[in-house]
Design a protein around this motif. Sequence first.
Motif, PDB file in Angstrom:
ATOM      1  N   PHE A 454       0.816  -1.323   0.079  1.00 43.53           N
ATOM      2  CA  PHE A 454       0.144  -0.058   0.026  1.00 43.53           C
ATOM      3  C   PHE A 454       0.859   1.230  -0.121  1.00 43.53           C
ATOM      4  O   PHE A 454       0.606   2.119  -1.010  1.00 43.53           O
ATOM      5  N   LYS A 455       1.826   1.054   0.866  1.00 43.02           N
ATOM      6  CA  LYS A 455       2.766   2.532   0.896  1.00 43.02           C
ATOM      7  C   LYS A 455       3.619   2.703  -0.408  1.00 43.02           C
ATOM      8  O   LYS A 455       3.633   3.672  -1.017  1.00 43.02           O
ATOM      9  N   THR A 456       4.030   1.518  -1.087  1.00 42.33           N
ATOM     10  CA  THR A 456       4.476   1.602  -2.422  1.00 42.33           C
ATOM     11  C   THR A 456       3.606   2.049  -3.541  1.00 42.33           C
ATOM     12  O   THR A 456       4.051   2.842  -4.340  1.00 42.33           O
ATOM     13  N   ALA A 457       2.293   1.670  -3.579  1.00 40.95           N
ATOM     14  CA  ALA A 457       1.548   1.913  -4.572  1.00 40.95           C
ATOM     15  C   ALA A 457       1.396   3.527  -4.433  1.00 40.95           C
ATOM     16  O   ALA A 457       1.177   4.139  -5.561  1.00 40.95           O
ATOM     17  N   TYR A 458       1.015   4.178  -3.248  1.00 36.14           N
ATOM     18  CA  TYR A 458       0.835   5.421  -3.141  1.00 36.14           C
ATOM     19  C   TYR A 458       2.149   6.133  -3.391  1.00 36.14           C
ATOM     20  O   TYR A 458       2.122   7.474  -3.716  1.00 36.14           O
ATOM     21  N   SER A 459       3.326   5.822  -3.034  1.00 35.52           N
ATOM     22  CA  SER A 459       4.672   6.387  -3.367  1.00 35.52           C
ATOM     23  C   SER A 459       4.641   6.491  -4.939  1.00 35.52           C
ATOM     24  O   SER A 459       5.212   7.703  -5.188  1.00 35.52           O
ATOM     25  N   GLN A 469      -5.126  11.785  -7.492  1.00 35.08           N
ATOM     26  CA  GLN A 469      -6.302  11.903  -6.955  1.00 35.08           C
ATOM     27  C   GLN A 469      -6.496  10.867  -5.972  1.00 35.08           C
ATOM     28  O   GLN A 469      -6.156   9.661  -6.103  1.00 35.08           O
ATOM     29  N   ILE A 470      -6.733  11.081  -4.565  1.00 36.49           N
ATOM     30  CA  ILE A 470      -6.828   9.896  -3.564  1.00 36.49           C
ATOM     31  C   ILE A 470      -8.339  10.216  -2.801  1.00 36.49           C
ATOM     32  O   ILE A 470      -8.603  11.184  -2.521  1.00 36.49           O
ATOM     33  N   TYR A 471      -9.049   9.105  -2.610  1.00 36.52           N
ATOM     34  CA  TYR A 471     -10.151   8.810  -2.215  1.00 36.52           C
ATOM     35  C   TYR A 471     -10.162   8.866  -0.498  1.00 36.52           C
ATOM     36  O   TYR A 471      -9.393   8.493   0.113  1.00 36.52           O
ATOM     37  N   TYR A 472     -11.371   9.688  -0.289  1.00 43.89           N
ATOM     38  CA  TYR A 472     -11.194   9.976   1.471  1.00 43.89           C
ATOM     39  C   TYR A 472     -11.258   8.611   2.235  1.00 43.89           C
ATOM     40  O   TYR A 472     -11.828   7.562   1.700  1.00 43.89           O
ATOM     41  N   GLY A 473     -10.604   8.543   3.372  1.00 47.43           N
ATOM     42  CA  GLY A 473     -10.312   7.505   3.933  1.00 47.43           C
ATOM     43  C   GLY A 473      -9.239   6.563   3.671  1.00 47.43           C
ATOM     44  O   GLY A 473      -8.794   5.781   4.324  1.00 47.43           O
ATOM     45  N   THR A 474      -8.541   6.969   2.501  1.00 48.68           N
ATOM     46  CA  THR A 474      -7.516   6.133   2.321  1.00 48.68           C
ATOM     47  C   THR A 474      -6.179   5.973   3.134  1.00 48.68           C
ATOM     48  O   THR A 474      -5.515   5.194   3.514  1.00 48.68           O
ATOM     49  N   GLU A 475      -6.070   7.420   3.562  1.00 51.29           N
ATOM     50  CA  GLU A 475      -5.200   7.677   4.686  1.00 51.29           C
ATOM     51  C   GLU A 475      -5.437   6.811   5.959  1.00 51.29           C
ATOM     52  O   GLU A 475      -4.395   6.845   6.812  1.00 51.29           O
ATOM     53  N   ILE A 476      -6.433   6.380   6.322  1.00 46.80           N
ATOM     54  CA  ILE A 476      -7.035   5.536   7.546  1.00 46.80           C
ATOM     55  C   ILE A 476      -6.934   4.082   7.253  1.00 46.80           C
ATOM     56  O   ILE A 476      -7.806   3.209   8.048  1.00 46.80           O
ATOM     57  N   LEU A 477      -6.662   3.370   5.983  1.00 45.35           N
ATOM     58  CA  LEU A 477      -6.760   2.257   5.445  1.00 45.35           C
ATOM     59  C   LEU A 477      -8.167   1.809   5.541  1.00 45.35           C
ATOM     60  O   LEU A 477      -8.475   0.449   5.893  1.00 45.35           O
ATOM     61  N   MET A 478      -9.193   2.594   4.848  1.00 47.53           N
ATOM     62  CA  MET A 478     -10.544   2.218   4.972  1.00 47.53           C
ATOM     63  C   MET A 478     -10.465   1.170   3.774  1.00 47.53           C
ATOM     64  O   MET A 478      -9.596   1.233   2.695  1.00 47.53           O
ATOM     65  N   LYS A 479     -11.204   0.000   3.742  1.00 53.53           N
ATOM     66  CA  LYS A 479     -11.352  -1.016   2.728  1.00 53.53           C
ATOM     67  C   LYS A 479     -12.620  -1.472   2.367  1.00 53.53           C
ATOM     68  O   LYS A 479     -13.592  -1.097   2.961  1.00 53.53           O
ATOM     69  N   ALA A 511      -2.291   1.772  15.416  1.00 58.28           N
ATOM     70  CA  ALA A 511      -0.786   2.162  15.194  1.00 58.28           C
ATOM     71  C   ALA A 511      -0.659   1.846  13.616  1.00 58.28           C
ATOM     72  O   ALA A 511       0.200   2.723  13.036  1.00 58.28           O
ATOM     73  N   GLU A 512      -1.302   0.746  13.343  1.00 59.95           N
ATOM     74  CA  GLU A 512      -1.088   0.730  11.550  1.00 59.95           C
ATOM     75  C   GLU A 512      -1.620   1.808  10.553  1.00 59.95           C
ATOM     76  O   GLU A 512      -1.007   2.437   9.830  1.00 59.95           O
ATOM     77  N   GLU A 513      -3.031   2.224  11.210  1.00 62.74           N
ATOM     78  CA  GLU A 513      -3.510   3.417  10.545  1.00 62.74           C
ATOM     79  C   GLU A 513      -2.551   4.649  10.449  1.00 62.74           C
ATOM     80  O   GLU A 513      -2.233   5.508   9.539  1.00 62.74           O
ATOM     81  N   ASN A 514      -1.868   5.021  11.788  1.00 66.11           N
ATOM     82  CA  ASN A 514      -0.974   5.978  11.842  1.00 66.11           C
ATOM     83  C   ASN A 514       0.062   6.094  10.955  1.00 66.11           C
ATOM     84  O   ASN A 514       0.669   6.961  10.478  1.00 66.11           O
ATOM     85  N   GLU A 515       0.809   4.743  10.923  1.00 63.43           N
ATOM     86  CA  GLU A 515       1.778   4.450   9.993  1.00 63.43           C
ATOM     87  C   GLU A 515       1.603   4.728   8.697  1.00 63.43           C
ATOM     88  O   GLU A 515       2.595   5.490   8.020  1.00 63.43           O
ATOM     89  N   PHE A 516       0.579   4.314   8.022  1.00 70.51           N
ATOM     90  CA  PHE A 516       0.235   4.750   6.562  1.00 70.51           C
ATOM     91  C   PHE A 516      -0.061   6.416   6.763  1.00 70.51           C
ATOM     92  O   PHE A 516       0.399   6.919   5.594  1.00 70.51           O
ATOM     93  N   TYR A 517      -0.915   6.837   7.426  1.00 66.81           N
ATOM     94  CA  TYR A 517      -1.255   8.244   7.665  1.00 66.81           C
ATOM     95  C   TYR A 517      -0.072   9.082   7.479  1.00 66.81           C
ATOM     96  O   TYR A 517       0.117   9.934   6.683  1.00 66.81           O
ATOM     97  N   ASN A 518       1.076   8.806   8.290  1.00 63.46           N
ATOM     98  CA  ASN A 518       2.321   9.348   8.284  1.00 63.46           C
ATOM     99  C   ASN A 518       3.313   9.060   7.121  1.00 63.46           C
ATOM    100  O   ASN A 518       3.892  10.257   6.756  1.00 63.46           O
ATOM    101  N   HIS A 519       3.092   8.097   6.370  1.00 65.83           N
ATOM    102  CA  HIS A 519       3.842   7.857   5.344  1.00 65.83           C
ATOM    103  C   HIS A 519       3.056   8.613   4.047  1.00 65.83           C
ATOM    104  O   HIS A 519       3.798   9.341   3.335  1.00 65.83           O
ATOM    105  N   LEU A 520       1.728   8.649   4.156  1.00 63.20           N
ATOM    106  CA  LEU A 520       1.357   9.547   3.220  1.00 63.20           C
ATOM    107  C   LEU A 520       1.354  11.022   3.237  1.00 63.20           C
ATOM    108  O   LEU A 520       1.542  11.701   2.223  1.00 63.20           O
ATOM    109  N   LYS A 521       1.395  11.416   4.584  1.00 65.46           N
ATOM    110  CA  LYS A 521       1.705  12.883   4.855  1.00 65.46           C
ATOM    111  C   LYS A 521       2.783  13.172   4.351  1.00 65.46           C
ATOM    112  O   LYS A 521       3.345  14.372   3.692  1.00 65.46           O
ATOM    113  N   LYS A 522       3.798  12.406   4.590  1.00 69.30           N
ATOM    114  CA  LYS A 522       5.403  12.905   4.261  1.00 69.30           C
ATOM    115  C   LYS A 522       5.441  12.928   2.601  1.00 69.30           C
ATOM    116  O   LYS A 522       6.060  13.775   2.358  1.00 69.30           O
ATOM    117  N   VAL A 523       4.805  11.959   1.981  1.00 63.60           N
ATOM    118  CA  VAL A 523       4.910  11.911   0.692  1.00 63.60           C
ATOM    119  C   VAL A 523       4.267  13.226  -0.057  1.00 63.60           C
ATOM    120  O   VAL A 523       4.886  14.004  -0.861  1.00 63.60           O
TER     121      VAL A 523
END
Length: 617
Positions: A454-459, A469-479, A511-523
């Motif tokens: 998931f991190k790689t895809a958004y990188s 374009q990113i769909y709402y909730g992606t940042e919190i791993l909505m599935k 913790a996992e949601e924050n990990e991706f949230y922070n990854h997305l925010k950084k990129v």
Amino acid sequence: MIRKYSLTSLFFVFFISLSFAQKIDRVEPISWWTGMKDTRLQLTVYGNKIGERGVEISYPGVYVKKIHRVENPNYLFIDLDISSEAKPGIVPLRFVKKGEKAIPYSYTLEAKSDASNRIMGVNSKDVIYQIMPDRFANGDPKNDIVKGMREVKLNRDSMYYRHGGDLKGLISKLDYIKDLGFTAIWLTPVLENDMGNASYHGYAITNHYKVDPRFGTNELYKQFVEECHKRGIKVVKDIIHNHFGDQHWTIRDLPFKDWLHQWPTFTQTTYKDQTAMDPYAADIDKKQMLNGWFVESMPDLNQENELVQNYINQHIIWWVEYSGLDGLRLDTYPYNNLDYMREWALRMNLEFPKLSVFGETLVNSVISQAFFSRGNKLNQGIETALPGVIDVQVKDAIFETLNGSFGWTSGVNQLYTVLSQDFVYQDPTQNVLFLDNHDLSRSYSILGENLQKFKTAYSILLTTRGIPQIYYGTEILMKNFSNPDGLVRSDFPGGWADDKVDKFTAKGRTAEENEFYNHLKKVLHYRKNTTALQDGKLMQYVPVDGVYVYFRYDDSKTVMLVVNSNKEMSELPLDRFQQRIKGAKHANNILEDTTISLTENIKIPAGAALILELLQE
């Protein structure tokens, strides 16, 4: 009790009834502007037998050019010229008929805005956050249910009913969106959808000049745009040319039969976009694709008719000028008449040269996407004047890169192949890149809920060419998978006062949601501050052993992207990339905040992407 009426009182009642019968129910557009480049305006007037009347106007610079009478006597279409001499003010209209009292109507003309901070356009410098307003945040519970509307139920436990999200809720979360790093917002439609059920999605419009009261008001939408602009966020409006909701007032009382594409019995489109471009297509197949109804509750408009064209054109122009929004996303683009869409695009560009436009083209090949975009590079014999399309092929190629198998055109090679075909577009940087949206399965589910993938895809999405374009909730791993669609349209936890968790905050996320949230925010923030990733050039290298390398570069920076699609760590020799490395010996690893050497092989973790900013020493 028996009531007795005098002849005089009965006459009075008859006179009042007659007066009411002769009133004007609607005039659309509901207002207009002086100073428009195109001075033509066509009023659609609706009222009991209004078509039997003429119209008189006495206002400097405003002239009646033609009156169109149609099959239904309750309609009158009036061609006006709002010349350059016309000043803002109230234009008095008089609807006249010999032997009867004239019906007056006051029409408002305002001055076209010349403010520099409006209608700025969305481009490859931006990243779009897509939101379904009903499912994002509820800022005003008082408008959850509106008396008199056909859908009277609100049920957050059902994916089919309204949940109560609205414009006030959106405004309250703008700082969250800005902080995350987005520079544009695309809302699914917010205009009135007074339908019997599933009205929350917005794609069955029943009034083109009114925000659905369950979302707010026209004034609140304008405020939403202004609040976005204050924060450096642009606004994209969702537009539907192809169809109305079947409860639209022009559908419930048709102006004339040819307002719609009519069939002897209900006939649905085939959804086969290929027939629009197929040089061997049978006429019936092309007709059913273009003129068949999208679904039974969404009648297909006859875009070959000039009165229909004007009606569609003018409500879009009205919203752009009224609110000052920045871009338009065009729904169901392949189902439209392309000759009409070209003329529409040219008129929009005449009035709003900076306005950006991209079309929804859920098609199955690069060639099909390019067919619908502007330019006549494919010998298609038509110029759509459409600047950009949603890039389904890049989406599919990113998934294939991370989920696929090895092969000459599979796995990571698919992404290389798709981008190698960019020569078919006039400007591929205008294409909108995405991995999911309100109609498609969530990308986290497609990638097997694998956080590394998931991190790689958004990188990749945020560093290759185009407008992400990113769909709402992606940042919190909505599935979830889109069967049915409602499963991918869940509420954002924390958007309602009674939500048990608030994922708009770090405390409310796992913790996992924050990990991706922070990854997305950084990129997102790195992209926001790196022009090479916005409109820099792209150079890609043929993938070798499951590793794909590309560079984004301009005069200020060179950024190297390394994608390892393998299930184990890979080691990458750098000799073949010297054309772009140009002797640089070190690079900043943006995701890890470390510096690495470029004089030795690079190690890439399994399924990972590296974002490396080259250092010139």
